[in-house]
Scaffold this active site. Structure first.
Site, PDB file in Angstrom:
ATOM      1  N   CYS A  15      -4.795  10.056  -2.783  1.00 27.80           N
ATOM      2  CA  CYS A  15      -4.115   9.054  -1.949  1.00 27.80           C
ATOM      3  C   CYS A  15      -2.675   8.822  -2.403  1.00 27.80           C
ATOM      4  CB  CYS A  15      -4.847   7.720  -2.004  1.00 27.80           C
ATOM      5  SG  CYS A  15      -6.504   7.770  -1.385  1.00 27.80           S
ATOM      6  N   ARG A  31      -9.756   5.665  11.068  1.00 25.89           N
ATOM      7  CA  ARG A  31      -8.302   5.495  11.134  1.00 25.89           C
ATOM      8  C   ARG A  31      -7.680   6.402  12.194  1.00 25.89           C
ATOM      9  NH1 ARG A  31      -6.405   2.836   6.346  1.00 25.89           N
ATOM     10  NH2 ARG A  31      -8.063   1.439   5.724  1.00 25.89           N
ATOM     11  N   HIS A  81     -11.229   7.502   5.038  1.00 25.24           N
ATOM     12  CA  HIS A  81     -10.268   8.588   5.227  1.00 25.24           C
ATOM     13  C   HIS A  81     -10.967   9.889   4.824  1.00 25.24           C
ATOM     14  CE1 HIS A  81      -6.259   6.177   4.686  1.00 25.24           C
ATOM     15  NE2 HIS A  81      -6.369   6.546   5.949  1.00 25.24           N
ATOM     16  N   ARG A  93       0.392  -1.767   7.502  1.00 22.54           N
ATOM     17  CA  ARG A  93       0.988  -0.558   6.911  1.00 22.54           C
ATOM     18  C   ARG A  93       1.954   0.153   7.856  1.00 22.54           C
ATOM     19  NH1 ARG A  93      -2.740   3.374   3.568  1.00 22.54           N
ATOM     20  NH2 ARG A  93      -0.645   3.845   2.805  1.00 22.54           N
ATOM     21  N   ASP A 151       0.809  -1.226   0.000  1.00 23.47           N
ATOM     22  CA  ASP A 151       0.000   0.000   0.000  1.00 23.47           C
ATOM     23  C   ASP A 151       0.843   1.278   0.000  1.00 23.47           C
ATOM     24  OD1 ASP A 151      -2.693  -0.653  -0.238  1.00 23.47           O
ATOM     25  OD2 ASP A 151      -2.960  -1.006   1.910  1.00 23.47           O
TER      26      ASP A 151
HETATM   27  N1  ARG Z   1      -5.383   0.428   0.997  1.00 23.39           N
HETATM   28  C1  ARG Z   1      -5.077   1.668   1.622  1.00 23.39           C
HETATM   29  C2  ARG Z   1      -5.644   1.676   3.024  1.00 23.39           C
HETATM   30  O1  ARG Z   1      -6.714   1.206   3.230  1.00 23.39           O
HETATM   31  C3  ARG Z   1      -5.627   2.794   0.842  1.00 23.39           C
HETATM   32  C4  ARG Z   1      -5.251   4.125   1.368  1.00 23.39           C
HETATM   33  C5  ARG Z   1      -5.793   5.236   0.564  1.00 23.39           C
HETATM   34  N2  ARG Z   1      -5.215   6.455   0.932  1.00 23.39           N
HETATM   35  C6  ARG Z   1      -5.885   7.590   1.205  1.00 23.39           C
HETATM   36  N3  ARG Z   1      -5.215   8.670   1.397  1.00 23.39           N
HETATM   37  N4  ARG Z   1      -7.197   7.591   1.338  1.00 23.39           N
HETATM   38  O2  ARG Z   1      -5.016   2.139   3.946  1.00 23.39           O
END
Ligand code: ARG
Length: 269
Positions: free
Chosen positions: A262, A139, A168, A93, A68
């Site tokens: 992103c 998050r 996000h 991550r 990612d």
């Molecule tokens: N697969 C990543 C996650 O879920 C995607 C992140 C996307 N980034 C963003 N800035 N919205 O963390």
């Protein structure tokens, strides 16, 4: 209204090792194959587009164990040359945060804060002329908002995200210029919607269809607005406001739950 582009500096990471092997948002389905060469070509298109618009693109070295990492917006938040590092919500991550810190140290940044609380960088922090808008709910921790306010010395406005597809802030809201934004109200709690209406009464309000195409995952330089090409309903209202929308195809990265913004971390001087 006359609009002007200002040259920006972006940090990006090529999707050399992008794949969907785990699922930490509703867009990610590990059963769906990713076409890696196509993914790379789409990403290169975005990088080249920034450069042809006169922006600087810095590159982060992708790591095979961090699929990612292409979503570079999540690795830090930079305002006034000051770097607030990230701390990821999911262990898959978490090692990305250090990769970003190493990059900033190697590139002469000295004002670097390693965070105590979970924040996923510009995934949840959006910078307007007056505020830092800050998402929470999926998050970033609400505690990271105080941490950001203290570090940047800018008022941080907490916003509650309520729909898991918009996990996000940058999937539901985008800064167009100064204190102008576009957003999808239904991604926010009723109270946060009221706050957004109060702060941004003239905002461009997106429809469900455009939000679902990740149309709010956009990057603006003050004139050009790069956004997923499927978000057709946003093009006309952007033009009416004097912006120049540029549709991008990042279909392969959509399988990871991300698009234009992103992939793009802005390095604000
Ligand atoms: N697969 C990543 C996650 O879920 C995607 C992140 C996307 N980034 C963003 N800035 N919205 O963390």
């Amino acid at each position: 209204m006359r609009r002007d582009a200002t040259p920006r500096r972006y940090l990006m990471c090529p999707p050399a090792h992008f794949k969907v092997t785990y699922s930490i948002n509703p867009w990610m389905d590990p059963g769906k194959p990713v076409d890696l060469p196509l993914c790379l070509a789409q990403w290169e298109d975005l990088r080249d587009r920034y450069r042809s618009l006169g922006h600087t693109v810095e590159l982060l070295e992708p790591r095979p164990e961090l699929p990612d990492m292409v979503f570079a917006a999540n690795g830090a938040t930079v305002i006034d040359g000051r770097v607030l590092g990230a701390r990821f919500a999911y262990p898959e991550r978490s090692a990305e945060a250090q990769e970003h810190l190493d990059w900033f140290r190697a590139h002469g940044y000295t004002e670097i804060h390693e965070p105590s609380h979970i924040n996923e960088g510009e995934g949840d922090f959006a910078v307007t002329a007056t505020y830092v808008l800050a998402g929470r709910g999926f998050r970033s921790s609400p505690l990271s908002h105080d941490e950001a306010q203290e570090f940047f010395g800018r008022p941080v406005i907490g916003l509650d995200l309520v729909d898991p597809r918009y996990y996000h802030l940058d999937t539901a809201l985008s800064v167009l210029d100064g204190d102008e934004v576009m957003y999808f109200p239904e991604a926010f709690s009723p109270g946060s919607r009221a706050v957004l209406r109060r702060l941004f009464p003239d905002a461009l309000v997106a429809t469900e269809a455009d939000a679902a195409a990740l149309g709010l995952n956009a990057v603006s330089d003050g004139l050009h607005v790069l956004l997923p090409q499927e978000a057709l309903g946003l093009f006309e209202p952007l033009r009416d406001r004097g912006f120049e929308p540029i549709g991008m195809d990042l279909g392969e990265l959509l399988k990871g739950g991300g698009s234009v913004k992103c992939c793009t971390q802005e390095l604000r001087p």
